[in-house]
Motif scaffolding. Sequence first.
Motif, mmCIF file in Angstrom:
data_model
loop_
_atom_site.group_PDB
_atom_site.id
_atom_site.type_symbol
_atom_site.label_atom_id
_atom_site.label_comp_id
_atom_site.label_asym_id
_atom_site.label_seq_id
_atom_site.Cartn_x
_atom_site.Cartn_y
_atom_site.Cartn_z
ATOM 1 N N LEU A 26 9.660 3.615 -5.211
ATOM 2 C CA LEU A 26 9.608 2.896 -3.783
ATOM 3 C C LEU A 26 10.923 1.815 -4.011
ATOM 4 C CD1 LEU A 26 8.481 2.528 -0.927
ATOM 5 C CD2 LEU A 26 6.905 0.646 -2.050
ATOM 6 N N THR A 27 11.310 1.588 -2.818
ATOM 7 C CA THR A 27 12.462 0.722 -2.772
ATOM 8 C C THR A 27 12.025 -0.660 -3.511
ATOM 9 O OG1 THR A 27 12.015 0.077 -0.536
ATOM 10 C CG2 THR A 27 13.511 1.833 -0.853
ATOM 11 N N LEU A 28 13.056 -1.528 -3.803
ATOM 12 C CA LEU A 28 12.725 -2.758 -4.274
ATOM 13 C C LEU A 28 11.994 -3.640 -3.238
ATOM 14 C CD1 LEU A 28 16.113 -3.397 -6.441
ATOM 15 C CD2 LEU A 28 14.115 -2.382 -6.932
ATOM 16 N N ALA A 29 12.517 -3.634 -2.083
ATOM 17 C CA ALA A 29 11.609 -4.464 -1.208
ATOM 18 C C ALA A 29 10.453 -4.154 -0.871
ATOM 19 C CB ALA A 29 12.412 -4.260 0.142
ATOM 20 N N GLY A 30 9.922 -2.907 -0.791
ATOM 21 C CA GLY A 30 8.590 -2.350 -0.366
ATOM 22 C C GLY A 30 7.642 -2.651 -1.600
ATOM 23 N N LEU A 31 8.141 -2.535 -3.138
ATOM 24 C CA LEU A 31 7.648 -2.990 -4.165
ATOM 25 C C LEU A 31 6.804 -4.395 -4.016
ATOM 26 C CD1 LEU A 31 9.486 -1.399 -6.928
ATOM 27 C CD2 LEU A 31 7.036 -0.962 -6.665
ATOM 28 N N LEU A 32 7.884 -5.245 -3.652
ATOM 29 C CA LEU A 32 7.621 -6.523 -3.906
ATOM 30 C C LEU A 32 6.617 -7.043 -2.562
ATOM 31 C CD1 LEU A 32 10.734 -8.070 -5.240
ATOM 32 C CD2 LEU A 32 8.668 -7.785 -6.378
ATOM 33 N N VAL A 33 6.824 -6.574 -1.359
ATOM 34 C CA VAL A 33 6.194 -6.991 -0.434
ATOM 35 C C VAL A 33 4.663 -6.515 -0.567
ATOM 36 C CG1 VAL A 33 5.762 -6.253 1.960
ATOM 37 C CG2 VAL A 33 7.909 -6.677 1.125
ATOM 38 N N VAL A 34 4.362 -5.398 -1.163
ATOM 39 C CA VAL A 34 3.143 -4.774 -1.433
ATOM 40 C C VAL A 34 2.312 -5.750 -2.421
ATOM 41 C CG1 VAL A 34 1.726 -3.050 -2.854
ATOM 42 C CG2 VAL A 34 3.633 -2.443 -1.154
ATOM 43 N N GLY A 35 3.244 -6.559 -3.220
ATOM 44 C CA GLY A 35 2.509 -7.427 -4.115
ATOM 45 C C GLY A 35 2.418 -8.893 -3.631
ATOM 46 N N ALA A 36 2.819 -9.034 -2.453
ATOM 47 C CA ALA A 36 2.845 -10.301 -1.943
ATOM 48 C C ALA A 36 2.148 -10.778 -0.782
ATOM 49 C CB ALA A 36 4.637 -10.556 -1.523
ATOM 50 N N GLY A 37 1.353 -9.923 -0.264
ATOM 51 C CA GLY A 37 0.544 -10.145 0.892
ATOM 52 C C GLY A 37 -0.416 -11.467 0.786
ATOM 53 N N THR A 38 -0.285 -12.090 1.697
ATOM 54 C CA THR A 38 -1.312 -13.330 1.499
ATOM 55 C C THR A 38 -1.783 -13.672 2.849
ATOM 56 O OG1 THR A 38 0.538 -15.068 1.546
ATOM 57 C CG2 THR A 38 -0.353 -14.483 -0.490
ATOM 58 N N ALA A 39 -2.874 -14.487 3.019
ATOM 59 C CA ALA A 39 -3.464 -14.803 4.294
ATOM 60 C C ALA A 39 -2.836 -16.124 5.013
ATOM 61 C CB ALA A 39 -4.903 -15.132 4.064
ATOM 62 N N GLY A 40 -3.181 -16.162 6.078
ATOM 63 C CA GLY A 40 -2.766 -17.366 7.081
ATOM 64 C C GLY A 40 -1.158 -17.512 7.181
ATOM 65 N N TRP A 41 -0.579 -18.670 6.833
ATOM 66 C CA TRP A 41 0.717 -18.891 7.376
ATOM 67 C C TRP A 41 1.687 -17.997 6.533
ATOM 68 C CZ3 TRP A 41 5.079 -20.560 4.735
ATOM 69 C CH2 TRP A 41 5.980 -20.836 5.383
ATOM 70 N N ALA A 42 1.232 -17.874 5.198
ATOM 71 C CA ALA A 42 2.162 -17.174 4.284
ATOM 72 C C ALA A 42 2.368 -15.813 4.601
ATOM 73 C CB ALA A 42 1.636 -17.281 2.771
ATOM 74 N N TYR A 43 1.281 -15.198 5.013
ATOM 75 C CA TYR A 43 1.224 -13.600 5.613
ATOM 76 C C TYR A 43 2.193 -13.554 6.861
ATOM 77 C CZ TYR A 43 -0.197 -9.169 7.038
ATOM 78 O OH TYR A 43 -0.179 -7.806 7.315
ATOM 79 N N TRP A 44 1.906 -14.494 7.796
ATOM 80 C CA TRP A 44 2.813 -14.594 9.183
ATOM 81 C C TRP A 44 4.202 -14.795 8.789
ATOM 82 C CZ3 TRP A 44 6.173 -17.874 11.360
ATOM 83 C CH2 TRP A 44 6.464 -17.468 12.818
ATOM 84 N N LEU A 306 3.939 -1.641 4.960
ATOM 85 C CA LEU A 306 4.603 -1.569 3.607
ATOM 86 C C LEU A 306 3.489 -1.305 2.657
ATOM 87 C CD1 LEU A 306 7.311 -4.032 4.119
ATOM 88 C CD2 LEU A 306 7.511 -1.484 3.645
ATOM 89 N N THR A 307 2.263 -2.204 2.549
ATOM 90 C CA THR A 307 1.195 -1.875 1.647
ATOM 91 C C THR A 307 0.619 -0.713 1.619
ATOM 92 O OG1 THR A 307 0.440 -4.305 2.057
ATOM 93 C CG2 THR A 307 -0.993 -2.958 1.340
ATOM 94 N N ASN A 308 0.540 -0.265 2.969
ATOM 95 C CA ASN A 308 -0.163 1.324 3.133
ATOM 96 C C ASN A 308 0.646 2.256 2.156
ATOM 97 O OD1 ASN A 308 -2.040 3.225 4.140
ATOM 98 N ND2 ASN A 308 -0.347 4.060 5.279
ATOM 99 N N LEU A 309 2.026 2.088 2.464
ATOM 100 C CA LEU A 309 2.840 2.980 1.516
ATOM 101 C C LEU A 309 2.679 2.785 0.200
ATOM 102 C CD1 LEU A 309 5.451 5.196 1.525
ATOM 103 C CD2 LEU A 309 6.926 3.041 1.844
ATOM 104 N N GLY A 310 2.766 1.520 -0.254
ATOM 105 C CA GLY A 310 2.714 1.193 -1.628
ATOM 106 C C GLY A 310 1.246 1.813 -2.360
ATOM 107 N N GLN A 311 0.469 1.667 -1.353
ATOM 108 C CA GLN A 311 -1.067 2.334 -2.040
ATOM 109 C C GLN A 311 -0.818 3.782 -2.319
ATOM 110 O OE1 GLN A 311 -3.572 0.850 1.239
ATOM 111 N NE2 GLN A 311 -4.655 -0.470 -0.137
ATOM 112 N N SER A 312 -0.198 4.461 -1.356
ATOM 113 C CA SER A 312 0.106 5.876 -1.429
ATOM 114 C C SER A 312 0.625 6.326 -2.763
ATOM 115 C CB SER A 312 0.487 6.598 -0.201
ATOM 116 O OG SER A 312 1.886 6.284 -0.155
ATOM 117 N N LEU A 313 1.555 5.418 -3.355
ATOM 118 C CA LEU A 313 2.354 5.509 -4.321
ATOM 119 C C LEU A 313 2.041 4.989 -5.712
ATOM 120 C CD1 LEU A 313 5.826 4.315 -2.632
ATOM 121 C CD2 LEU A 313 4.920 6.807 -3.157
#
Length: 353
Positions: A26-44, A306-313
């Motif tokens: 996956l592209t560098l951007a996608g890789l990191l976003v997959v690992g970075a999802g958090t709740a609340g303000w950070a996610y937004w 992006l997370t769904n794409l990462g899960q598929s990989l």
Amino acid sequence: MTGHDESGDGIRRRGRRSRALKAAGLTLAGLLVVGAGTAGWAYWHLNHNITSVDINSALGDDRPAKAVVTPSATASASASPSPLPTEALNILVLGSDSRSGKANARLGGGNSSGARSDTAMVVHIDAGRTTATVVSIPRDTLVTRPSCPLPSGGSTAVAYGAMFNSAYAVGGPVCAVKTVESITNVRMDHYIEIDFAGFAKLVDALGGVTVTTDQDIDDDKSHLHLDAGTHHLNGKQALALARTRHGIGDGSDLGRIGLQQKLVKALLEQMAGTDLLTDPAKLYQVADAVTSSLTTDTGLDSLKELTNLGQSLKGLSADDVKTVMMPVATAPSDPNRVVAREPAAEELWTSLR
């Protein structure tokens, strides 16, 4: 926060870490976003960092056909209400100087009236999503640039013998995608772009990247001077390595592509070796660095997508990623330009359809 919430967060974080470390194609951007999802303000905040372009609406039906998707027996039998996709996928990844701003200006980026795509890679993920091929397209390749729709209305004229990277300059992401599809006859399922500042911030957030060069690099234009050997580079140095060409080989874009592919591999290894979950501040810094400099098509413009794409990989490892360059030859009309070398180029693109 309740104990139930904490348990859920732990499960999600462990799952995202596993996906981020395994999805090397996956592209560098996608890789990191997959690992970075958090709740609340950070996610937004991270979600709203992402800029998107509606490429499908802009191009309509005048495109290569989508691959026919046949549900697998595994997916059909799955108890999951939304089984992960397993079909082949093509993603156009651009590294550009398209965004104005002080950070990009300091790093040699352009402005809104001087956009260019410095790096272009077609990331092909095979059916089953356990192997991938990354094909670099030299920006100095002469192509027939098709007529492209413009955001303001109207369209660009067809251009013969145009430099490949002029497509982005005259028509942005939409024209870049249409030009790639025109010369490859391969449908681009997604588009991802990251700018100079974002790339440099990503490398710094990861603590730098270790790269081994086979020859001395002495390039006054990119301000990079390295002896042959192994070096640990910061973000500014890594960006210079990705852009350098005058101090290596014959000074063409072909030498630069070799360095870029080596750098991509090194970054993927750096990500796999960095335990971001033990340092939440660093995890957020990495995710913010990427998403704030990310432009995607509307099919990838949220952390959920992006997370769904990462899960598929999750079955894809760095060893399963092959890097190649589109076969080219010196252009008969200009020794400083190249053209696709046939039939080798067509054979390569055919293998990705």
